[in-house]
Motif scaffolding. Structure first.
Motif, PDB file in Angstrom:
ATOM      1  N   TYR A 196       0.830  -1.207   0.000  1.00  0.00           N
ATOM      2  CA  TYR A 196       0.000   0.000   0.000  1.00  0.00           C
ATOM      3  C   TYR A 196       0.868   1.262   0.000  1.00  0.00           C
ATOM      4  O   TYR A 196       0.602   2.220  -0.739  1.00  0.00           O
ATOM      5  N   TYR A 241       1.206   4.048  -3.188  1.00  0.00           N
ATOM      6  CA  TYR A 241       0.812   5.453  -3.041  1.00  0.00           C
ATOM      7  C   TYR A 241       2.012   6.375  -3.239  1.00  0.00           C
ATOM      8  O   TYR A 241       1.903   7.437  -3.870  1.00  0.00           O
ATOM      9  N   ALA A 290       3.330  10.724   1.506  1.00  0.00           N
ATOM     10  CA  ALA A 290       2.679   9.409   1.477  1.00  0.00           C
ATOM     11  C   ALA A 290       2.175   9.025   2.856  1.00  0.00           C
ATOM     12  O   ALA A 290       1.123   8.380   2.995  1.00  0.00           O
ATOM     13  N   ARG A 298       0.786  10.725   5.042  1.00  0.00           N
ATOM     14  CA  ARG A 298      -0.500  11.323   5.426  1.00  0.00           C
ATOM     15  C   ARG A 298      -1.625  10.318   5.252  1.00  0.00           C
ATOM     16  O   ARG A 298      -2.671  10.418   5.900  1.00  0.00           O
ATOM     17  N   TYR A 299      -1.407   9.350   4.352  1.00  0.00           N
ATOM     18  CA  TYR A 299      -2.478   8.442   3.942  1.00  0.00           C
ATOM     19  C   TYR A 299      -2.167   6.979   4.232  1.00  0.00           C
ATOM     20  O   TYR A 299      -3.058   6.198   4.533  1.00  0.00           O
ATOM     21  N   ASN A 306     -11.161   6.153   3.600  1.00  0.00           N
ATOM     22  CA  ASN A 306      -9.964   5.967   2.778  1.00  0.00           C
ATOM     23  C   ASN A 306      -9.867   6.962   1.620  1.00  0.00           C
ATOM     24  O   ASN A 306      -9.128   6.726   0.662  1.00  0.00           O
ATOM     25  N   THR A 316      -8.320   9.972  -0.217  1.00  0.00           N
ATOM     26  CA  THR A 316      -6.993  10.570  -0.132  1.00  0.00           C
ATOM     27  C   THR A 316      -7.103  12.074   0.098  1.00  0.00           C
ATOM     28  O   THR A 316      -8.149  12.689  -0.202  1.00  0.00           O
ATOM     29  N   GLU A 356      -5.758  14.247  -1.673  1.00  0.00           N
ATOM     30  CA  GLU A 356      -5.891  14.870  -2.991  1.00  0.00           C
ATOM     31  C   GLU A 356      -7.340  14.851  -3.474  1.00  0.00           C
ATOM     32  O   GLU A 356      -7.885  15.881  -3.897  1.00  0.00           O
ATOM     33  N   GLU A 357      -7.978  13.707  -3.425  1.00  0.00           N
ATOM     34  CA  GLU A 357      -9.340  13.607  -3.968  1.00  0.00           C
ATOM     35  C   GLU A 357     -10.368  14.331  -3.120  1.00  0.00           C
ATOM     36  O   GLU A 357     -11.409  14.758  -3.625  1.00  0.00           O
ATOM     37  N   CYS A 367     -10.580  14.753   4.278  1.00  0.00           N
ATOM     38  CA  CYS A 367     -10.324  13.533   5.044  1.00  0.00           C
ATOM     39  C   CYS A 367      -9.662  13.833   6.379  1.00  0.00           C
ATOM     40  O   CYS A 367      -9.692  12.992   7.292  1.00  0.00           O
ATOM     41  N   GLU A 371      -6.674  11.275   8.891  1.00  0.00           N
ATOM     42  CA  GLU A 371      -7.659  10.256   8.513  1.00  0.00           C
ATOM     43  C   GLU A 371      -8.705  10.155   9.618  1.00  0.00           C
ATOM     44  O   GLU A 371      -8.441   9.567  10.671  1.00  0.00           O
TER      45      GLU A 371
END
Length: 218
Positions: free
Chosen positions: A86, A90, A110, A112-113, A147, A149, A151-152, A157, A190
């Motif tokens: 994972y 990412y 990376a 962060r997620y 989950n 991100t 960015e999205e 989040c 998160e």
């Protein structure tokens, strides 16, 4: 918003682990928690396992929730090999999107997620990804999908993000209050990630060491 300590911060890796040897238990067999099967691709059911002490605290948190709300357990233990995959996937995505970034910047972003594999709370059986559901098991509005991100979601989040609805904020606050009262800590990037007994928990609470370190399901 207070400064966020990321999983990649050297302060997290510097926390010693004094493994207590507590076993992993299967949440599906050992509790009345509502378990979502979206992560149940592996035959061993690794996702549904966690340390016994973490499960005890989740049950205490559920008892704190308002009537008509339930915890919805999505993922607990994650094998170190899966955590590595994972993280690497990412990081590769970020590297492709930002070729100008140095290696340490990619690693920090990376984290962060997805936690760096060597300190990942999920691989210690210490972390859980979860959300709130109603009495019929329907997920409540938490502002983003689990989950999502950074960015999205344009940062929604993040647990304390201000670009979510009043209803979603209320649900996050309810979830947070119950889990904090039970002794868990949140990873602030998160809203769904909570842990107890791992290095991040120890750093956040001021504990001298983490009782849970990475382990195999066995």
């Amino acid at each position: 918003m207070t400064e966020i300590v990321l999983m990649s911060d050297p302060k997290v890796a510097a926390v010693p682990v004094h493994e207590c040897g507590e076993r992993l238990v299967d949440v599906r067999r050992r509790s009345p928690l509502l378990v979502d099967e979206r992560k149940g691709q592996d035959s061993a059911g690794a996702f549904a396992h966690m340390r016994e002490g973490v499960l005890d605290r989740l049950l205490k948190a559920q008892a704190q929730l308002p009537q008509g709300m339930r915890l919805l357990f999505v993922e607990g233990y994650r094998p170190p090999s899966l955590q590595r995959r994972y993280f690497d996937e990412y990081a590769a995505q970020l590297r492709a999107e930002h070729p100008e970034w140095a290696a340490e910047q990619v690693r920090s972003a990376a984290s962060r997620y997805v936690s760096p594999p060597e300190i990942a709370p999920h691989s210690a059986g210490a972390a859980v990804d979860l959300t709130l559901a109603d009495a019929d098991g329907r997920e409540l509005d938490m502002g983003t999908r689990m989950n999502a991100t950074p960015e999205e979601s344009a940062g929604a989040c993040y647990t304390q993000a201000d670009n979510i609805s009043i209803e979603a904020r209320s649900h996050r606050d309810i979830l947070s209050a119950a889990l904090i009262a039970a002794g868990l800590v949140n990873y602030p990037t998160e809203w769904w990630h909570w842990s107890y007994g791992d290095r991040y928990w120890a750093l956040t609470t001021g504990a001298a060491a983490a009782p849970y370190g990475p382990m195999d399901l066995g």
